[in-house]
Enzyme design. Structure first.
Site, mmCIF file in Angstrom:
data_model
loop_
_atom_site.group_PDB
_atom_site.id
_atom_site.type_symbol
_atom_site.label_atom_id
_atom_site.label_comp_id
_atom_site.label_asym_id
_atom_site.label_seq_id
_atom_site.Cartn_x
_atom_site.Cartn_y
_atom_site.Cartn_z
ATOM 1 N N ASP A 31 0.931 -1.188 0.046
ATOM 2 C CA ASP A 31 -0.081 0.029 -0.095
ATOM 3 C C ASP A 31 1.003 1.012 0.096
ATOM 4 O OD1 ASP A 31 -3.119 0.631 1.136
ATOM 5 O OD2 ASP A 31 -1.728 2.235 1.187
ATOM 6 N N ILE A 32 0.479 2.041 -0.960
ATOM 7 C CA ILE A 32 1.352 3.360 -0.917
ATOM 8 C C ILE A 32 1.247 4.237 0.302
ATOM 9 C CG2 ILE A 32 -0.459 4.940 -1.940
ATOM 10 C CD1 ILE A 32 1.552 5.729 -4.256
ATOM 11 N N ASN A 88 -12.788 -3.193 2.914
ATOM 12 C CA ASN A 88 -14.113 -2.104 2.926
ATOM 13 C C ASN A 88 -15.111 -2.124 1.761
ATOM 14 O OD1 ASN A 88 -12.432 -1.049 5.360
ATOM 15 N ND2 ASN A 88 -11.248 -0.083 3.990
ATOM 16 N N VAL A 97 -10.974 3.039 -3.398
ATOM 17 C CA VAL A 97 -10.898 2.561 -4.488
ATOM 18 C C VAL A 97 -11.815 1.561 -4.774
ATOM 19 C CG1 VAL A 97 -8.947 1.426 -5.975
ATOM 20 C CG2 VAL A 97 -8.091 3.051 -4.362
ATOM 21 N N HIS A 101 -10.354 -5.383 -3.089
ATOM 22 C CA HIS A 101 -8.895 -5.630 -2.752
ATOM 23 C C HIS A 101 -9.115 -5.928 -1.281
ATOM 24 C CE1 HIS A 101 -9.871 -1.140 -2.173
ATOM 25 N NE2 HIS A 101 -9.293 -1.177 -1.050
ATOM 26 N N HIS A 103 -7.278 -6.045 2.282
ATOM 27 C CA HIS A 103 -6.055 -5.337 2.917
ATOM 28 C C HIS A 103 -5.308 -6.507 3.892
ATOM 29 C CE1 HIS A 103 -6.887 -0.935 2.254
ATOM 30 N NE2 HIS A 103 -8.105 -1.525 2.234
HETATM 31 P P1 AMP Z 1 -9.921 1.247 0.575
HETATM 32 O O1 AMP Z 1 -10.016 2.460 1.367
HETATM 33 O O2 AMP Z 1 -10.214 0.164 1.215
HETATM 34 O O3 AMP Z 1 -10.341 1.417 -0.753
HETATM 35 O O4 AMP Z 1 -8.398 1.196 0.447
HETATM 36 C C1 AMP Z 1 -7.546 1.695 -0.772
HETATM 37 C C2 AMP Z 1 -5.983 1.529 -0.633
HETATM 38 O O5 AMP Z 1 -5.453 1.840 -1.735
HETATM 39 C C3 AMP Z 1 -5.632 2.816 0.573
HETATM 40 O O6 AMP Z 1 -4.902 2.152 1.623
HETATM 41 C C4 AMP Z 1 -4.435 3.409 -0.274
HETATM 42 O O7 AMP Z 1 -3.653 4.070 0.421
HETATM 43 C C5 AMP Z 1 -4.121 2.381 -1.383
HETATM 44 N N1 AMP Z 1 -3.826 2.983 -2.948
HETATM 45 C C6 AMP Z 1 -4.175 3.795 -3.328
HETATM 46 N N2 AMP Z 1 -3.493 4.258 -4.498
HETATM 47 C C7 AMP Z 1 -2.482 3.271 -4.606
HETATM 48 C C8 AMP Z 1 -1.125 3.267 -5.305
HETATM 49 N N3 AMP Z 1 -1.319 3.729 -6.499
HETATM 50 N N4 AMP Z 1 -0.478 2.184 -4.891
HETATM 51 C C9 AMP Z 1 -0.697 1.679 -3.661
HETATM 52 N N5 AMP Z 1 -1.619 1.522 -2.841
HETATM 53 C C10 AMP Z 1 -2.571 2.515 -3.181
#
Ligand code: AMP
Ligand code: ZN
Length: 115
Positions: A31-32, A88, A97, A101, A103
């Site tokens: 995760d970024i 989520n 996003v 996915h 986590h």
């Molecule tokens: P969610 O809140 O469950 O939709 O989680 C989305 C996750 O994606 C968050 O923890 C972000 O930090 C992560 N994220 C968004 N863009 C990127 C990216 N380009 N590379 C890695 N992680 C990302």
């Protein structure tokens, strides 16, 4: 596919990511913006918006991702100290996003596994 989806772009290699695992069905990358010392995302290659859009046919890839999460947790040294697998679902739950996915988060105690 969604042309504007960051996770679709990562799956296709069009956006950078630090991969932990990759096959034809799903990928795993860091995760970024980590919310824990270890924070990896497992992402299906197919653009599925969320658990709300999951269909019977997605069962195989979801179960493969969970099984691989177990392996990655072991590889990253948090299998015994403990970790969470979090999905989520929807904005109200914090989904930002809209490409499904899981986590994989852990490593808080720093009592990481010996090996
Ligand atoms: P969610 O809140 O469950 O939709 O989680 C989305 C996750 O994606 C968050 O923890 C972000 O930090 C992560 N994220 C968004 N863009 C990127 C990216 N380009 N590379 C890695 N992680 C990302
Ligand atoms: Zn997508």
């Amino acid at each position: 596919m969604d042309g504007d989806c960051i996770f679709c772009r990562i799956v296709k290699g069009e956006s950078p990511a630090k991969f932990v695992y990759k096959d034809e069905d799903f990928v795993a990358f860091y995760d970024i913006r980590p919310s824990a010392p270890v924070h990896v995302l497992l992402v299906p290659a197919e653009h599925i918006e969320s658990i709300n859009s999951v269909e019977e046919r997605h069962g195989r890839v979801i179960s493969k991702m969970v099984l691989k999460a177990k392996v990655i947790a072991r590889q990253l040294g948090i299998a015994d100290s403990g970790y969470k697998l979090v999905i989520n679902v929807g904005r109200g739950a914090g989904q930002i996003v809209f490409h499904l996915h899981i986590h994989l988060i852990g490593g808080w105690s720093k009592e990481k596994d010996e090996n």
